[in-house]
Design a protein around this motif. Structure first.
Motif, mmCIF file in Angstrom:
data_model
loop_
_atom_site.group_PDB
_atom_site.id
_atom_site.type_symbol
_atom_site.label_atom_id
_atom_site.label_comp_id
_atom_site.label_asym_id
_atom_site.label_seq_id
_atom_site.Cartn_x
_atom_site.Cartn_y
_atom_site.Cartn_z
ATOM 1 N N PRO A 163 -8.374 3.369 -11.458
ATOM 2 C CA PRO A 163 -7.610 4.554 -11.889
ATOM 3 C C PRO A 163 -7.482 5.620 -10.804
ATOM 4 C CG PRO A 163 -9.162 3.892 -13.585
ATOM 5 C CD PRO A 163 -9.516 3.117 -12.355
ATOM 6 N N ILE A 164 -8.544 5.840 -10.047
ATOM 7 C CA ILE A 164 -8.473 6.886 -9.029
ATOM 8 C C ILE A 164 -7.649 6.433 -7.828
ATOM 9 C CG2 ILE A 164 -10.563 6.352 -7.676
ATOM 10 C CD1 ILE A 164 -11.129 9.429 -7.795
ATOM 11 N N TRP A 165 -7.643 5.133 -7.550
ATOM 12 C CA TRP A 165 -6.774 4.632 -6.476
ATOM 13 C C TRP A 165 -5.309 4.732 -6.899
ATOM 14 C CZ3 TRP A 165 -9.987 5.826 -3.449
ATOM 15 C CH2 TRP A 165 -11.067 5.112 -2.955
ATOM 16 N N ASN A 166 -5.024 4.475 -8.156
ATOM 17 C CA ASN A 166 -3.649 4.632 -8.654
ATOM 18 C C ASN A 166 -3.208 6.089 -8.561
ATOM 19 O OD1 ASN A 166 -3.340 1.910 -9.239
ATOM 20 N ND2 ASN A 166 -4.026 2.128 -11.356
ATOM 21 N N TYR A 167 -4.126 6.990 -8.863
ATOM 22 C CA TYR A 167 -3.837 8.422 -8.748
ATOM 23 C C TYR A 167 -3.590 8.789 -7.288
ATOM 24 C CZ TYR A 167 -4.494 13.497 -9.090
ATOM 25 O OH TYR A 167 -4.325 14.864 -9.014
ATOM 26 N N ALA A 168 -4.392 8.226 -6.391
ATOM 27 C CA ALA A 168 -4.226 8.494 -4.958
ATOM 28 C C ALA A 168 -2.868 7.988 -4.460
ATOM 29 C CB ALA A 168 -5.352 7.837 -4.165
ATOM 30 N N LYS A 169 -2.433 6.848 -4.968
ATOM 31 C CA LYS A 169 -1.121 6.316 -4.576
ATOM 32 C C LYS A 169 -0.004 7.250 -5.022
ATOM 33 C CE LYS A 169 -2.654 1.488 -4.744
ATOM 34 N NZ LYS A 169 -2.579 0.200 -5.487
ATOM 35 N N GLU A 170 -0.186 7.873 -6.189
ATOM 36 C CA GLU A 170 0.799 8.837 -6.664
ATOM 37 C C GLU A 170 0.804 10.074 -5.765
ATOM 38 O OE1 GLU A 170 3.856 10.362 -8.951
ATOM 39 O OE2 GLU A 170 3.024 8.346 -8.819
ATOM 40 N N LEU A 171 -0.380 10.496 -5.330
ATOM 41 C CA LEU A 171 -0.466 11.614 -4.384
ATOM 42 C C LEU A 171 0.258 11.264 -3.087
ATOM 43 C CD1 LEU A 171 -4.235 12.627 -4.780
ATOM 44 C CD2 LEU A 171 -2.256 13.860 -5.674
ATOM 45 N N ASP A 172 0.084 10.040 -2.641
ATOM 46 C CA ASP A 172 0.750 9.568 -1.426
ATOM 47 C C ASP A 172 2.267 9.631 -1.594
ATOM 48 O OD1 ASP A 172 1.261 8.444 1.044
ATOM 49 O OD2 ASP A 172 0.723 6.413 0.452
ATOM 50 N N ASN A 173 2.748 9.181 -2.749
ATOM 51 C CA ASN A 173 4.192 9.191 -3.012
ATOM 52 C C ASN A 173 4.753 10.608 -3.023
ATOM 53 O OD1 ASN A 173 4.322 6.398 -3.283
ATOM 54 N ND2 ASN A 173 3.949 6.454 -5.481
ATOM 55 N N VAL A 174 3.999 11.527 -3.605
ATOM 56 C CA VAL A 174 4.495 12.895 -3.775
ATOM 57 C C VAL A 174 4.359 13.717 -2.500
ATOM 58 C CG1 VAL A 174 4.124 15.077 -4.994
ATOM 59 C CG2 VAL A 174 4.090 12.921 -6.253
ATOM 60 N N TYR A 175 3.171 13.708 -1.900
ATOM 61 C CA TYR A 175 2.905 14.618 -0.794
ATOM 62 C C TYR A 175 3.164 14.018 0.592
ATOM 63 C CZ TYR A 175 0.779 17.725 -4.199
ATOM 64 O OH TYR A 175 0.576 18.556 -5.276
ATOM 65 N N LYS B 127 6.205 5.801 4.185
ATOM 66 C CA LYS B 127 4.811 5.591 3.816
ATOM 67 C C LYS B 127 4.074 4.867 4.941
ATOM 68 C CE LYS B 127 3.993 4.910 -0.422
ATOM 69 N NZ LYS B 127 3.856 4.375 -1.801
ATOM 70 N N ILE B 128 2.932 5.427 5.328
ATOM 71 C CA ILE B 128 2.113 4.824 6.378
ATOM 72 C C ILE B 128 1.025 3.987 5.712
ATOM 73 C CG2 ILE B 128 0.573 5.257 8.331
ATOM 74 C CD1 ILE B 128 1.988 7.928 8.711
#
Length: 364
Positions: free
Chosen positions: A299-311, A318-319
């Motif tokens: 769940p926290i990795w999925n949240y981090a991926k969303e942060l990556d997409n947004v910020y 995407k790097i």
């Protein structure tokens, strides 16, 4: 010359004249409507014009200015005509719908407008960028190390200019993260079983008087009483920086910060020098926690991926996390995060995601 031949000559001359006037007039109209003066004559273009005036494409040390058409209108004939035809909708919205006729409306549509232009530039391989900038002419030795590295990476992975260089002449849309994303992450902590053997914090949490542990850090549960858990943290300590614990030997991803009491409570091996002369040792710490935790990192990795997409991906391509090492990701994420309004807590989660999937982690 016979009358018939005179008529033919007259008709031919008239045709040439009409053709010249038509083509010349069309070219003149096309040229004028491609000028910066014409582009900004509509009041809805005042905001992007002011942003452009503050950019390096408007004013720079070299005295070279890129006009609106240099960036927005490709030079090859077909793309040129397609772009001019497509631009007719701007006239329609200017005089009929008033789609962006106030600053508030413009801001509301900024993301939509930006993504439309970015996609057009991606589709034509950043043709207008390449009319001035060519990778073959770049003196990469004169660039910063990171810039040279990213240009090489872009060529190797068939990326185009706009993949990374968004928000160059106009402000990029402000990143907005759906608040429900974090609420969903918190909701997952409520599913963590009381008898879970391994848990992971979703934020920086206290370990009693011993210090604090960072999000995503693996904690082994030795006993529990409701939400209170006795846990063991296994990590690495470097001599000279005894107040922090790291993810691995030589890997400066901080997993915990200790008080004096926490440092004294550590159990560990003797320090051993690495190839750089830094001394490390494996340590463990028994502590107590009572904050929400996960029993899986998904769940926290999925949240981090969303942060990556947004910020991150809003401004550049995407790097991949495996592009940098654990130690490189720390300063890279901090530097890039400083250009956004991402919170410190979210930046910590995003950094940990990159570090846990870094080049020197996934390769082992």
């Amino acid at each position: 010359m016979s009358i018939k031949k005179r008529y033919i000559a007259l008709i031919a001359a008239a045709g040439i004249g009409i053709g010249w006037l038509t083509l010349g007039g069309t070219a003149a109209v096309m040229h004028y409507t491609s000028s910066t003066e014409f582009c900004v004559s509509c009041h809805t273009m005042q905001t992007p014009f002011e942003e452009y005036q503050g950019s390096v494409h408007f004013s720079n040390a070299k005295g070279i200015r890129a006009e609106c058409s240099d960036c927005h209108i490709p030079s090859d004939p077909v793309s040129y005509l397609v772009t001019k035809i497509r631009a007719s909708k701007d006239v329609y919205h200017e005089f009929v719908t008033g789609k962006i006729d106030t600053p508030e409306k413009y801001q509301a549509h900024r993301k939509e407008l930006a993504e439309m232009v970015w996609q057009q530039m991606k589709d034509n391989d950043s043709a207008t960028c390449r009319s001035c900038h060519t990778s073959d002419a770049m003196e990469t030795y004169a660039q910063s190390r990171d810039a040279a590295k990213m240009h090489a990476y872009g060529k190797e992975n068939n990326q185009t200019c706009i993949d990374c260089h968004k928000g160059v002449a106009h402000f990029a849309p402000e990143a907005e993260l759906d608040s429900k994303a974090y609420d969903t992450l918190v909701a997952f902590t409520k599913r963590t079983k009381a008898d879970a053997k391994t848990v992971y914090p979703i934020s920086t949490i206290a370990m009693g008087e011993l210090g604090s542990v960072n999000p995503t850090t693996e904690l082994s549960v030795t006993s529990h009483d409701g939400d209170k858990r006795q846990v063991t943290l296994n990590a690495f300590q470097m001599k000279g920086a005894e107040q922090v614990l790291y993810m691995g030997k030589g890997q400066r991803a901080i997993v915990a910060t200790l008080t004096e009491q926490g440092q004294q409570a550590l159990q560990g091996d003797d320090f051993e020098a690495d190839s750089y002369g830094n001394e490390w040792r494996a340590v463990s710490l028994n502590a107590s926690i009572d904050q929400p935790v996960l029993d899986t990192l998904e769940p926290i990795w999925n949240y981090a991926k969303e942060l990556d997409n947004v910020y991150c991906s809003t401004c550049h391509a995407k790097i991949p996390s495996e592009h940098f090492t654990v130690n490189a990701w720390g300063p890279v994420a901090k530097s890039m995060g400083g250009r956004t309004d991402i919170s410190d807590a979210n930046l910590e989660i995003l950094t940990k995601f990159f570090q846990h999937h870094a080049k020197d982690v996934v390769s082992h």
